[in-house]
Write a protein that holds these residues in place. Structure first.
Motif, PDB file in Angstrom:
ATOM      1  N   GLN A   1       0.826  -1.206   0.000  1.00  0.00           N
ATOM      2  CA  GLN A   1       0.000   0.000   0.000  1.00  0.00           C
ATOM      3  C   GLN A   1       0.860   1.255   0.000  1.00  0.00           C
ATOM      4  O   GLN A   1       0.566   2.225  -0.709  1.00  0.00           O
ATOM      5  CB  GLN A   1      -0.933   0.006   1.209  1.00  0.00           C
ATOM      6  CG  GLN A   1      -1.986   1.108   1.153  1.00  0.00           C
ATOM      7  CD  GLN A   1      -2.822   1.037  -0.116  1.00  0.00           C
ATOM      8  OE1 GLN A   1      -3.422   0.003  -0.421  1.00  0.00           O
ATOM      9  NE2 GLN A   1      -2.854   2.128  -0.884  1.00  0.00           N
TER      10      GLN A   1
ATOM     11  N   LEU B   1       2.262   1.742  -3.505  1.00  0.00           N
ATOM     12  CA  LEU B   1       1.245   2.277  -4.419  1.00  0.00           C
ATOM     13  C   LEU B   1       1.006   3.759  -4.156  1.00  0.00           C
ATOM     14  O   LEU B   1       0.911   4.557  -5.098  1.00  0.00           O
ATOM     15  CB  LEU B   1      -0.058   1.486  -4.261  1.00  0.00           C
ATOM     16  CG  LEU B   1      -0.021   0.039  -4.760  1.00  0.00           C
ATOM     17  CD1 LEU B   1      -1.303  -0.689  -4.382  1.00  0.00           C
ATOM     18  CD2 LEU B   1       0.192  -0.016  -6.273  1.00  0.00           C
TER      19      LEU B   1
ATOM     20  N   ARG C   1       1.858   6.638  -6.968  1.00  0.00           N
ATOM     21  CA  ARG C   1       0.721   7.417  -7.467  1.00  0.00           C
ATOM     22  C   ARG C   1       1.013   8.915  -7.439  1.00  0.00           C
ATOM     23  O   ARG C   1       0.384   9.681  -8.164  1.00  0.00           O
ATOM     24  CB  ARG C   1      -0.529   7.113  -6.635  1.00  0.00           C
ATOM     25  CG  ARG C   1      -1.231   5.816  -7.031  1.00  0.00           C
ATOM     26  CD  ARG C   1      -2.615   5.726  -6.404  1.00  0.00           C
ATOM     27  NE  ARG C   1      -3.311   4.522  -6.828  1.00  0.00           N
ATOM     28  CZ  ARG C   1      -3.576   3.493  -6.031  1.00  0.00           C
ATOM     29  NH1 ARG C   1      -3.195   3.527  -4.759  1.00  0.00           N
ATOM     30  NH2 ARG C   1      -4.218   2.440  -6.487  1.00  0.00           N
TER      31      ARG C   1
ATOM     32  N   GLU D   1      -3.143   2.413 -12.702  1.00  0.00           N
ATOM     33  CA  GLU D   1      -4.209   1.422 -12.552  1.00  0.00           C
ATOM     34  C   GLU D   1      -3.625   0.164 -11.908  1.00  0.00           C
ATOM     35  O   GLU D   1      -2.663  -0.415 -12.410  1.00  0.00           O
ATOM     36  CB  GLU D   1      -4.805   1.070 -13.920  1.00  0.00           C
ATOM     37  CG  GLU D   1      -5.930   0.055 -13.833  1.00  0.00           C
ATOM     38  CD  GLU D   1      -6.456  -0.347 -15.198  1.00  0.00           C
ATOM     39  OE1 GLU D   1      -7.318  -1.257 -15.246  1.00  0.00           O
ATOM     40  OE2 GLU D   1      -6.005   0.232 -16.205  1.00  0.00           O
ATOM     41  N   VAL D   2      -4.205  -0.235 -10.799  1.00  0.00           N
ATOM     42  CA  VAL D   2      -3.717  -1.411 -10.079  1.00  0.00           C
ATOM     43  C   VAL D   2      -4.515  -2.625 -10.539  1.00  0.00           C
ATOM     44  O   VAL D   2      -5.685  -2.787 -10.194  1.00  0.00           O
ATOM     45  CB  VAL D   2      -3.850  -1.232  -8.556  1.00  0.00           C
ATOM     46  CG1 VAL D   2      -3.284  -2.457  -7.834  1.00  0.00           C
ATOM     47  CG2 VAL D   2      -3.141   0.029  -8.101  1.00  0.00           C
TER      48      VAL D   2
ATOM     49  N   MET E   1      -0.756  -6.948 -11.312  1.00  0.00           N
ATOM     50  CA  MET E   1       0.178  -6.047 -10.634  1.00  0.00           C
ATOM     51  C   MET E   1       0.213  -6.344  -9.140  1.00  0.00           C
ATOM     52  O   MET E   1       1.284  -6.424  -8.535  1.00  0.00           O
ATOM     53  CB  MET E   1      -0.214  -4.585 -10.861  1.00  0.00           C
ATOM     54  CG  MET E   1       0.677  -3.597 -10.096  1.00  0.00           C
ATOM     55  SD  MET E   1       0.174  -1.878 -10.302  1.00  0.00           S
ATOM     56  CE  MET E   1       0.808  -1.567 -11.950  1.00  0.00           C
ATOM     57  N   ARG E   2      -0.954  -6.519  -8.547  1.00  0.00           N
ATOM     58  CA  ARG E   2      -1.002  -6.807  -7.111  1.00  0.00           C
ATOM     59  C   ARG E   2      -0.348  -8.158  -6.812  1.00  0.00           C
ATOM     60  O   ARG E   2       0.339  -8.311  -5.804  1.00  0.00           O
ATOM     61  CB  ARG E   2      -2.444  -6.781  -6.608  1.00  0.00           C
ATOM     62  CG  ARG E   2      -2.556  -6.753  -5.098  1.00  0.00           C
ATOM     63  CD  ARG E   2      -3.953  -6.410  -4.646  1.00  0.00           C
ATOM     64  NE  ARG E   2      -4.283  -5.017  -4.839  1.00  0.00           N
ATOM     65  CZ  ARG E   2      -3.928  -4.041  -4.008  1.00  0.00           C
ATOM     66  NH1 ARG E   2      -3.192  -4.325  -2.936  1.00  0.00           N
ATOM     67  NH2 ARG E   2      -4.295  -2.804  -4.231  1.00  0.00           N
TER      68      ARG E   2
ATOM     69  N   PHE F   1       7.240   0.085 -11.914  1.00  0.00           N
ATOM     70  CA  PHE F   1       6.198   1.108 -12.017  1.00  0.00           C
ATOM     71  C   PHE F   1       6.432   2.080 -13.174  1.00  0.00           C
ATOM     72  O   PHE F   1       5.642   3.000 -13.370  1.00  0.00           O
ATOM     73  CB  PHE F   1       6.098   1.894 -10.708  1.00  0.00           C
ATOM     74  CG  PHE F   1       5.348   1.172  -9.622  1.00  0.00           C
ATOM     75  CD1 PHE F   1       3.961   1.105  -9.641  1.00  0.00           C
ATOM     76  CD2 PHE F   1       6.024   0.550  -8.587  1.00  0.00           C
ATOM     77  CE1 PHE F   1       3.265   0.444  -8.648  1.00  0.00           C
ATOM     78  CE2 PHE F   1       5.338  -0.116  -7.584  1.00  0.00           C
ATOM     79  CZ  PHE F   1       3.948  -0.172  -7.617  1.00  0.00           C
TER      80      PHE F   1
END
Length: 204
Positions: free
Chosen positions: A137, A140, A144, A151-152, A156-157, A203
């Protein structure tokens, strides 16, 4: 003198417990094994600790777990607003936070191994996985800032889960493999550079 000897025995038990818990894990370790490692009778160990739970949470207490989490979060948050680590000065907040975390891990090598890799069956059983999710988290949130429309996706996760599980697993392996500070620093610094460069590429 009697109190000094009692304190010395208790410290000896705690040191033995850390060694056994780090090697065998919370679930598999026994009080008899810890007593043997401490070179005292099994009966004597119960004069100091009521049971295995009491001993385990005495050597890996909640304050320690909170401190590790705080230092790890501080290291990650120190990168807020930083897109390229190569631009950071040696005295930058990130390097100071990274050194603080590394020093903590070196000074508490076996405790960190237990917390991240040998806590199955204890109240810390999910600590490593919860740490992975927290790191994901934070990663991300960080990226961002530079890629607002990120876009997750499910894949990707999935990949981030593998990346951060590998990160924590490698930290545990390094702490297990190297007792000398210089070697441990070299191993963790080397992997951290690879990890951070890989994240930036992931990323991109």
């Amino acid at each position: 003198m009697a109190q000094y000897l009692k304190d010395e025995v208790q410290e000896n038990i705690a040191a033995a417990a850390l060694t056994v818990f780090a090697r065998k894990g919370y679930e598999s370790a026994t009080m008899a094994e810890i007593a043997r490692a401490a070179r005292i009778s099994t009966g004597n160990i119960y004069r100091y600790y009521e049971n295995k739970d009491a001993l385990f949470y005495a050597v890996v207490d909640e304050g320690f777990a909170r401190s590790f989490t705080l230092l790890l979060r501080r290291r990650v948050k120190a990168l807020d607003g930083v897109d390229d680590m190569s631009t950071l000065a040696p005295a930058a907040a990130y390097h100071l936070a990274a050194e603080e975390l590394l020093r903590f891990c070196i000074e508490n090598r076996l405790r960190v191994v237990i917390l991240l890799g040998r806590a199955g069956g204890s109240r810390y059983e999910r600590f490593a996985e919860d740490t992975v999710q927290s790191l994901i988290q934070m990663a991300l949130d960080h990226f961002r800032c530079f890629r607002p429309h990120l876009e997750v996706t499910e894949t990707m996760r999935f990949n981030l889960n593998q990346i951060y599980r590998s990160f924590l697993g490698t930290m545990v392996s390094a702490l297990e493999s190297f007792e000398e500070e210089a070697a441990l620093r070299e191993a963790i610094h080397g992997y951290s550079k690879y990890h951070l460069a890989g994240l930036r590429s992931f990323f991109a």
